[in-house]
Design an enzyme around this catalytic site. Structure first.
Site, PDB file in Angstrom:
ATOM      1  N   ASP A 191      -0.719  85.652  38.951  1.00 58.66           N
ATOM      2  CA  ASP A 191      -2.041  85.017  39.035  1.00 58.66           C
ATOM      3  C   ASP A 191      -2.273  84.174  37.778  1.00 58.66           C
ATOM      4  O   ASP A 191      -3.023  84.578  36.874  1.00 58.66           O
ATOM      5  CB  ASP A 191      -3.138  86.087  39.132  1.00 58.66           C
ATOM      6  CG  ASP A 191      -2.981  86.964  40.364  1.00 58.66           C
ATOM      7  OD1 ASP A 191      -2.816  86.419  41.464  1.00 58.66           O
ATOM      8  OD2 ASP A 191      -3.006  88.201  40.220  1.00 58.66           O
TER       9      ASP A 191
ATOM     10  N   ASP B 127      -6.448  88.626  51.902  1.00 60.09           N
ATOM     11  CA  ASP B 127      -7.024  89.349  50.766  1.00 60.09           C
ATOM     12  C   ASP B 127      -8.021  90.351  51.354  1.00 60.09           C
ATOM     13  O   ASP B 127      -8.944  89.958  52.075  1.00 60.09           O
ATOM     14  CB  ASP B 127      -7.774  88.387  49.834  1.00 60.09           C
ATOM     15  CG  ASP B 127      -6.835  87.463  49.073  1.00 60.09           C
ATOM     16  OD1 ASP B 127      -5.608  87.646  49.168  1.00 60.09           O
ATOM     17  OD2 ASP B 127      -7.339  86.559  48.382  1.00 60.09           O
TER      18      ASP B 127
END
Ligand code: 1PR
Length: 567
Positions: free
Chosen positions: A422, A267
């Protein structure tokens, strides 16, 4: 389709963010022996790029071997080539259409007849056949008799990942190979040659299909040597060089298995000092005492994971939902740098959607994706936009052909489009309490609720939407997505293990591969996800970044437990 988009010519501005410098030998050394010595005095390699995908990786791999690559930009370049590499990307029909439009067909056929060395990769191999089920009525180059068929099997399609080869005849191209190596595949179609003497290798994926062919100086592989780590580079080295005898590797599989993939995820975002850093959240919160957690530099970490045996590396630009990724281009630089030394598949996500910049110029998601592919990405991943696309599809009730998923998959192929989901659990007391499909859960909610549904979120988990993860996955597959990256906000960064119920629910909804993500905390969690679900891959971040468990240890453990992995 497949047009050279104007954007890349305008790319002059480089990122003002510090992406960190690198000197990587990841995957390029074994012990102290550098295994890629420059090959001097070889003939230059010509690479045919018809403008529809990531040829950067092939160029990088050949250059890593010390060779120079000339990219063919005119039919004469093909005619004059000494050694030709043809990496096909996208779809059969699109490829043949572009080759015809750019007058490459005749010089290509002449080259194939000339006896000079040719290497076709993936679609570049399929092009050598007469026809393809992918594009009925479109003629291939017809060098080999036979057609290209779509997988109609009981396993996920596309066939994505590392699989072995059954070697059928001696060759020079596999010089130095043990015969038991795995190579990286990503395809929904396979060749069916009529002449069996051209078959060099086969591979098993529910059926036994032909994974490479060889006839005279022509070699072509379904797998991607440029993405297959060391064995792939060895194969390219054999193609480039002249050393080695026609021989059989010492061993060969009789039946091959697709390995479960272990993926390292980075990330990435800018920290408060303006450095591009790898960060990691706890349930998507990446700040610790107000500051963005800094776990390292993206290019360096990717290199480390490649050297440690990651089967794939995923970069997620986690602020992509609010920034314009092409305005300041740190992620493009990260990809460019990483793809020079990391020879496994690279996925990039974050900010892949349509944009209007400050000057009012419109950019399509396809243009953004094209820029990522040109910089070295093999797959792009769409998060927030996929949710909005699916919502629209459900509202309109039909495909409109204009969404990012449809446009990108049409040009680059389904396998290049990953949907990053997500979700978070929403507990309900009974299935009647929601219109969404529910799971009866073994992990009850805070008030003892026995059911939950998985709510999709956008903008890095900041906004919940009225659509569930299984519906999103199903709709995205219908629109052309080739793989699902299934995160889980409840488990992210918790080390509590993957959400098995979520993975099973999504896996049941689709026939494309699913990558289970979020929550890995120990080697047993990887075993659990592969034993209790049909997920094709498991992705982790925190445990790798914090050096709690090396990738090699995860693989060694899985191997001991009889889970097929690439080692
Ligand atoms: O919405 O298309 O711009 O894409 C943004 C992408 O960035 C999405 O794929 C979204 O998942 C990701 N993202 C956005 N915000 C965050 C955040 O953390 N604040 N990261 C974020 C998501 C989740 C995983 C993570 C696993 C494994 N990261 O990728 O790596 O959960 O972690 P673990 O092993 O440590 O548990 P768009």
């Amino acid at each position: 389709m497949g047009q050279m988009l104007p954007l890349h010519r305008k790319r002059q501005k480089r990122s003002s963010l510090n992406i960190g410098s690198v000197s990587l030998e990841g995957g390029g050394t074994r012990g102290s022996r550098p295994f890629f010595l420059p090959y001097r005095g070889r003939k230059m390699i010509t690479l045919l790029d018809y403008g529809a995908g990531n040829v950067r990786s092939v160029i990088n791999a050949i250059e890593k071997l010390g060779e120079t690559v000339k990219v063919a930009s005119r039919p004469e370049d093909v005619a004059n080539a000494e050694k030709l590499v043809f990496p096909g990307v996208g779809s059969f029909g699109n490829m043949m259409h572009i080759l015809k439009g750019k007058n490459y067909i005749d010089p290509l056929k002449a080259f194939l007849d000339s006896g000079k060395p040719f290497l076709g990769i993936c679609l570049g191999m399929q092009a050598l056949f007469e026809t393809s089920e992918e594009a009925p009525g479109v003629e291939g180059l017809g060098l080999f008799k036979g057609c290209v068929k779509r997988f109609r099997i009981g396993k996920s399609v596309p066939h994505i990942g590392w699989n072995g080869i059954n070697i059928k005849k001696p060759s020079r191209i596999l010089t130095g190979a043990a015969g038991t190596e795995k190579f990286y595949f990503v395809h929904s179609y396979y060749i069916d040659p009529e002449e069996t003497d051209v078959i060099l290798t086969t591979t098993d994926y529910d059926i036994e299909f032909v994974s490479s062919v060889q006839k005279g100086s022509i070699t072509a592989t379904q797998f991607h040597p440029e993405k297959s780590g060391r064995p792939g580079l060895e194969l390219l080295k054999n193609f480039i060089g002249t050393a080695g005898q026609t021989s059989m590797p010492p061993s060969s599989h009789t039946k091959t298995d697709l390995a479960k993939r272990i993926i390292a995820c980075l990330d990435v975002r800018a920290n408060d000092q303006g450095d591009l850093v790898v960060t990691k959240g706890d349930q998507y919160d990446v700040r610790e005492q107000g500051a963005v957690r800094n776990l390292g530099r993206p290019v360096e970490l990717a290199g480390r994971y490649y050297a440690e045996g990651a089967d794939e590396i995923t970069f997620l630009n986690i602020t992509g939902f609010r920034d314009f990724p092409l305005e300041d281009m740190p992620m493009l630089q990260v990809l460019e740098e990483t793809s020079k030394t990391v020879f496994v598949p690279l996925t990039i996500g974050g900010g892949i959607r349509d944009y209007v910049d400050r000057g009012g110029r419109k950019y399509t998601a396809l243009e953004v994706a094209a820029e990522y592919f040109r910089s070295g990405a093999d797959k792009i991943s769409i998060g927030s936009d996929a949710v909005l696309i699916a919502e629209r599809y459900l509202k309109v009730g039909k495909k409109e052909g204009q969404s990012a998923i449809e446009q990108i998959s049409r040009v680059y192929g389904n396998q290049a489009v990953v949907i990053s989901i997500d979700p978070r659990r929403i507990y309900v007391i009974s299935p009647e309490d929601t219109s969404h499909p529910v799971v009866e859960t073994s992990i009850p909610g805070p008030d003892g609720e026995k059911y939950c549904w998985y709510q999709c979120t956008i903008k890095g988990g900041r906004e919940g939407r009225d659509i569930d993860a299984t519906t999103l996955a199903r709709v995205c597959e219908e629109l052309g997505a080739g793989e699902i990256l299934l995160n889980c906000i409840d488990r992210d960064g918790t080390n509590a293990g993957f959400d098995i119920e979520l993975v099973n629910a999504v896996k049941r909804a689709v026939s494309i591969p699913v990558i289970a993500s979020s929550g890995a905390g120990c080697v047993e969690h990887f075993l659990e996800v592969f034993e209790k679900t049909e997920a094709e891959a498991a992705l982790a971040a925190g445990i790798f970044h914090r050096r709690e468990i090396p990738i090699a240890e995860v693989k060694a453990y899985l191997d001991e437990q009889a889970v097929v992995v690439r080692r």
